[in-house]
Design a protein around this motif. Structure first.
Motif, PDB file in Angstrom:
ATOM      1  N   SER A  24     -19.716 -49.666  48.203  1.00 36.91           N
ATOM      2  CA  SER A  24     -19.496 -50.029  47.133  1.00 36.91           C
ATOM      3  C   SER A  24     -18.585 -48.851  46.525  1.00 36.91           C
ATOM      4  N   ASN A 237     -17.915 -60.283  44.012  1.00 33.56           N
ATOM      5  CA  ASN A 237     -18.794 -59.889  44.386  1.00 33.56           C
ATOM      6  C   ASN A 237     -19.881 -61.560  43.654  1.00 33.56           C
ATOM      7  N   ASP A 239     -23.564 -62.601  45.000  1.00 35.10           N
ATOM      8  CA  ASP A 239     -24.743 -62.035  45.777  1.00 35.10           C
ATOM      9  C   ASP A 239     -24.317 -60.567  46.638  1.00 35.10           C
ATOM     10  N   ARG A 240     -24.244 -59.516  46.494  1.00 31.59           N
ATOM     11  CA  ARG A 240     -24.464 -58.316  47.429  1.00 31.59           C
ATOM     12  C   ARG A 240     -24.840 -58.571  48.387  1.00 31.59           C
ATOM     13  N   GLU A 251     -18.134 -53.320  48.711  1.00 34.74           N
ATOM     14  CA  GLU A 251     -17.818 -54.243  46.502  1.00 34.74           C
ATOM     15  C   GLU A 251     -16.467 -53.623  46.256  1.00 34.74           C
ATOM     16  N   THR A 255     -18.984 -50.501  40.538  1.00 36.35           N
ATOM     17  CA  THR A 255     -20.491 -51.082  39.867  1.00 36.35           C
ATOM     18  C   THR A 255     -21.454 -50.299  39.312  1.00 36.35           C
ATOM     19  N   THR A 259     -24.850 -52.557  42.309  1.00 44.04           N
ATOM     20  CA  THR A 259     -25.780 -53.596  43.695  1.00 44.04           C
ATOM     21  C   THR A 259     -25.876 -52.321  44.967  1.00 44.04           C
ATOM     22  N   ASP A 260     -25.912 -50.795  44.949  1.00 46.29           N
ATOM     23  CA  ASP A 260     -26.325 -50.056  46.136  1.00 46.29           C
ATOM     24  C   ASP A 260     -27.744 -50.013  45.565  1.00 46.29           C
ATOM     25  N   GLU A 262     -29.556 -52.429  44.549  1.00 52.16           N
ATOM     26  CA  GLU A 262     -30.251 -53.831  45.236  1.00 52.16           C
ATOM     27  C   GLU A 262     -30.125 -53.306  46.340  1.00 52.16           C
ATOM     28  N   ARG A 760     -21.376 -62.324  34.802  1.00 57.76           N
ATOM     29  CA  ARG A 760     -22.074 -60.531  35.743  1.00 57.76           C
ATOM     30  C   ARG A 760     -20.228 -60.064  35.741  1.00 57.76           C
ATOM     31  N   ARG A 764     -20.085 -56.017  35.530  1.00 61.15           N
ATOM     32  CA  ARG A 764     -19.225 -55.253  36.999  1.00 61.15           C
ATOM     33  C   ARG A 764     -18.233 -54.911  37.694  1.00 61.15           C
ATOM     34  N   ASP A 772     -26.631 -54.260  33.056  1.00 61.70           N
ATOM     35  CA  ASP A 772     -26.952 -55.835  33.358  1.00 61.70           C
ATOM     36  C   ASP A 772     -27.898 -55.879  31.433  1.00 61.70           C
TER      37      ASP A 772
END
Length: 810
Positions: A24, A237, A239-240, A251, A255, A259-260, A262, A760, A764, A772
């Motif tokens: 990302s 994005n 769902d990563r 991505e 973010t 997401t990293d 995740e 979402r 992001r 979140d």
């Protein structure tokens, strides 16, 4: 050690956290670096028709200023040139400007198929025909990448509307998907070899494009052979982990590490195989290596690029009508009135992520005043946005009465065409139409000069002395228009899309951008001229149409197995260029079959001096005699006697020869149950017939009612809910109306764009300002638990501030 060996070494030495971090952005435009191993950051930035590098506040909608760069004509205009060589030269200039600013990836070209004239981003796309789209895109890609800058073919795939674009589900049958929406990408990849591809925001048949294994893995990589990097559209994005598995590597934008984490958690939990992550990291490292520069790039010659922008516009302007041979104008034309605000303040590009800050802008009015014409004067004639003004109209009529010819500049204003919004109708502004009607009524010859990136209805076409379409001509368009009007340049542009008489004639007109959850492509393969020619519907101007100041004779067509040859003669008194278009007519013109009667299968642009004759050989396109066989999952050559047609448009066929093609017998599956696909009257297709074509039940076209909003829902779904949700919608809607009233259409359209953001994306795309936990508080607020949501937002904000202070102290 080879470059690939070095990439493998780097990948093995990266920690899991470092590999995840590379997936990302570090900020809005740059990837992350890994200093420990010498992995640099690279910059990606917008620029389908000009570099849009922002030096300060960053956005992807054209809100904030970018550095000056050459604004070339957008794709919709360049496609009218039918000249791959020209597009390659434009691509070279774009690549040179990107390289000079240390940009590694230029986010373009866009080559989505033009399904409907109202699509708000049509000006960024080439054509309604996949062969012309793919060939044009490939040429530009080759030019950009010749300068060591990666081109990015976008948006993959079926990005056909802007309304609800981040969640809309494009429902399209498999044959149409391959024959129309994917074929241009296949050609662009085969002939241009782009190093990156951008996935689209939308869903395709129920699955987000960015996590669609069928699209990104089976088709893009395994079938089309793409070996580069897939990047999300900005904020695209969902769902990563699903995106990584499908084939998306990068991505964008940042973010803030969400997401990293995740990705790391998924690998540690065993739900993501680390070899998948390794493959995506390898793709990013390969891109970094491909775009690495050992030497400083050459300085940009902006003067030379401006001249190229003028040339590109000259070769793309289309002379639509000239029945009285009023054009070209010269000293003998008498006194010329120039009327219309666009003459002085040109519409030369669209709005949104492609908004370029030009190095200069030529106006047609200045160029005409510098010509040999006797300019009687200039009047605005109408207000830029559709506001009635009797004073402006009276002054224009007064000028016209004392002139021998009128140049009337009309077009779509800045609010009409922009990323994030679709047009509401296909008409010109009412104040422009009233003025045109009154000027024509004076009896003075009126030459209409149009500006805009997509078709418009032209109710005055039969009464105008001539019509010239500049499309959106870039920063040099004013000079180019004057050169065409005065005959310094013989116009050679040809339409890359059909102009219907009225919008209601478009097969998707009744449903386009009218539903909430899905967009049903009930017309299937019958897009553009394929529909109009199948049903023999009258059109204003057919696909491929365009006139010039000379004439050409077609002779001696020979139809061989792999190519056709035709002899062309310039029978006029001026040098000129003709675009010879090669169409293949299906056996028996596809009567009784689910097939277009004729399709573009090759073309060549030829320059000839007066009296000169040349024989042109045009290869057939790869799938010239094929259909996509859904049952067998591949292309099938259908045998029979085909017509090979050479002409100047899809309806101006000059020569025809028959060609027997060996192949297999084929009948469209379920043809007996698809009557409107057989006769082409797809505007009559009902739910039952479309479901039969798809082979599955139709999903609901409407958003669910009475359910709480989630992260995957969009902000527009707050409308009509009452409480804070309804207030949020009304505030955004009011801000849009206010900005429009203040004459700021770009900002207004970008405000309305917010309504189509999924919740979402609030987190992001906030650059770390919203996490979140805060987002969950916002969702509580819009779902009727306002005060609990406020408390959660404040609590999450305080927790974030404490975390930031601890981090900064360490």
């Amino acid at each position: 050690m080879t470059i690939s060996d070095n990439r493998r070494r780097l990948r093995t030495e990266l920690t899991l956290a470092e590999k995840a971090s590379l997936m990302s952005g570090a900020n809005f435009w740059n990837t992350k670096r890994v200093d420990r191993l010498g992995v640099p950051s690279i910059m990606l930035t917008d620029g389908p028709h000009g570099l849009r590098k922002q030096g300060g506040a960053a956005d992807h909608l054209g809100l904030h200023a970018s550095i000056p760069a050459t604004c070339f004509p957008p794709a919709a205009t360049l496609a009218n040139s039918w000249d791959p060589g020209l597009l390659t030269r434009v691509g070279e200039a774009l690549g040179a400007e990107a390289a000079a600013e240390d940009v590694s990836v230029l986010l373009g070209p866009g080559l989505n198929l033009k399904r409907n004239p109202l699509a708000g981003r049509s000006f960024e796309y080439f054509s309604e025909d996949p062969l012309l789209s793919g060939t044009s895109a490939a040429a530009m890609i080759r030019g950009i990448q010749s300068r060591g800058v990666a081109a990015c073919a976008k948006h993959f795939a079926v990005n056909s509307q802007e309304t609800h674009r981040m969640t809309i589900d494009e429902i399209v049958d498999e044959r149409a998907l391959h024959e129309t929406y994917l074929e241009g990408f296949r050609i662009a990849l085969a002939e241009g070899d782009p190093w990156t591809v951008m996935s689209s925001y939308n869903k395709v048949n129920g699955t987000y494009a960015n996590e669609n294994v069928e699209l990104l893995d089976r088709i893009l990589r395994r079938t089309f052979g793409f070996d580069g990097l897939v990047v999300t559209d900005w904020g695209g994005n969902n769902d990563r982990i699903a995106g990584l598995i499908a084939g998306n590597a990068l991505e964008m934008p940042s973010t803030d590490g969400v997401t990293d984490r995740e990705i790391v958690a998924a690998v540690e939990a065993g739900t993501l195989d680390e070899t998948v992550l390794d493959a995506r990291v390898e793709e990013l490292l390969a891109l970094i290596a491909r775009t690495a520069r050992d030497d400083a790039p050459a300085p940009v010659d902006h003067d030379a690029h401006h001249e190229l922008a003028i040339e590109a516009a000259r070769r793309s302007i289309v002379l639509l009508d000239n029945p009285l041979d009023v054009l070209p104008l010269g000293p003998a034309s008498g006194r010329v009135a120039v009327i219309g605000d666009f003459a002085a303040r040109p519409r030369y590009q669209g709005a949104g992520s492609s908004l370029v800050n030009p190095t200069r802008v030529d106006s047609a009015l200045d160029a005409l005043r510098a010509s040999d014409l006797d300019i009687a004067g200039f009047e605005r004639g109408f207000a830029r946005r559709d506001k009635p003004s009797r004073l402006l109209r009276r002054r224009a009529l007064r000028l016209a009465r004392r002139s021998d010819v009128v140049l009337l500049f009309l077009g779509l204003d800045e609010s009409a065409e922009a990323e994030g919004v679709d047009r509401q109708h296909m008409r010109l502004a009412r104040n422009q139409l009233v003025l045109a009607h009154q000027l024509i009524g004076l009896g003075v010859p009126v030459v209409v000069v149009l500006a805009g990136g997509a078709p418009v209805e032209l109710p005055f076409a039969d009464e105008a002395a001539a019509i010239v379409h500049s499309y959106l001509a870039g920063q040099g368009g004013g000079t180019a228009v004057a050169d065409v009007l005065t005959g310094c340049v013989n116009p050679s542009g040809r339409l890359a899309e059909t102009y219907p008489l009225v919008y209601a004639d478009v097969p998707s007109s009744a449903s386009f951008a009218q539903t909430q959850a899905t967009s049903e492509h009930r017309e299937s393969i019958y897009v553009g001229y394929r529909y109009f020619d199948k049903t023999e519907t009258p059109v204003r101007y057919p696909f491929g149409h365009g006139l010039g100041y000379t004439r050409f004779r077609y002779e001696e067509l020979e139809a061989g197995e792999t190519s056709a040859r035709v002899t062309l003669t310039n029978t006029g008194a001026r040098e000129g260029e003709e675009t010879v278009q090669l169409y293949v007519e299906a056996p028996d013109a596809a009567v009784g079959e689910i097939r277009a009667p004729r399709e573009l299968r090759g073309f060549a642009k030829v320059a000839l001096m007066p009296g000169e004759t040349v024989t042109v050989e045009i290869p057939y396109a790869e799938h010239a005699f094929d259909v996509y066989d859904v049952d067998h999952g591949g292309w099938r050559t259908v045998g029979g006697t085909y017509g090979v047609l050479a002409g100047a448009s899809s309806r101006d066929v000059r020569l025809r020869r028959e060609l027997d093609v060996e192949g297999e017998a084929w009948t469209a599956p379920g043809k007996d149950r698809l009557p409107h696909y057989v006769d082409g009257r797809v505007e009559k297709v009902n739910d039952l017939e479309f479901g039969e074509l798809l082979g599955r039940p139709l999903p609901s076209p409407r958003w669910p009612v009475g359910q709480p909003l989630t992260r995957d829902d969009i902000i527009a779904q707050t409308r009509g809910r009452g409480g804070f949700a309804g207030l949020l919608y009304r505030v955004i809607d009011l801000a849009y109306a206010l900005l429009m009233a203040l004459g700021r259409p770009h900002a207004a359209n970008n405000t309305r764009f917010v309504l189509d953001l999924p919740f979402r994306s609030v987190a992001r795309m906030s650059g770390g300002r919203v996490d979140d936990a805060m987002l969950d508080g916002l969702l509580l607020m819009v779902n009727g638990r306002f005060w609990r949501g406020v408390r959660q937002v404040l609590s999450a904000w305080r927790a974030r501030r404490r975390s930031e202070r601890v981090h900064s102290n360490n």
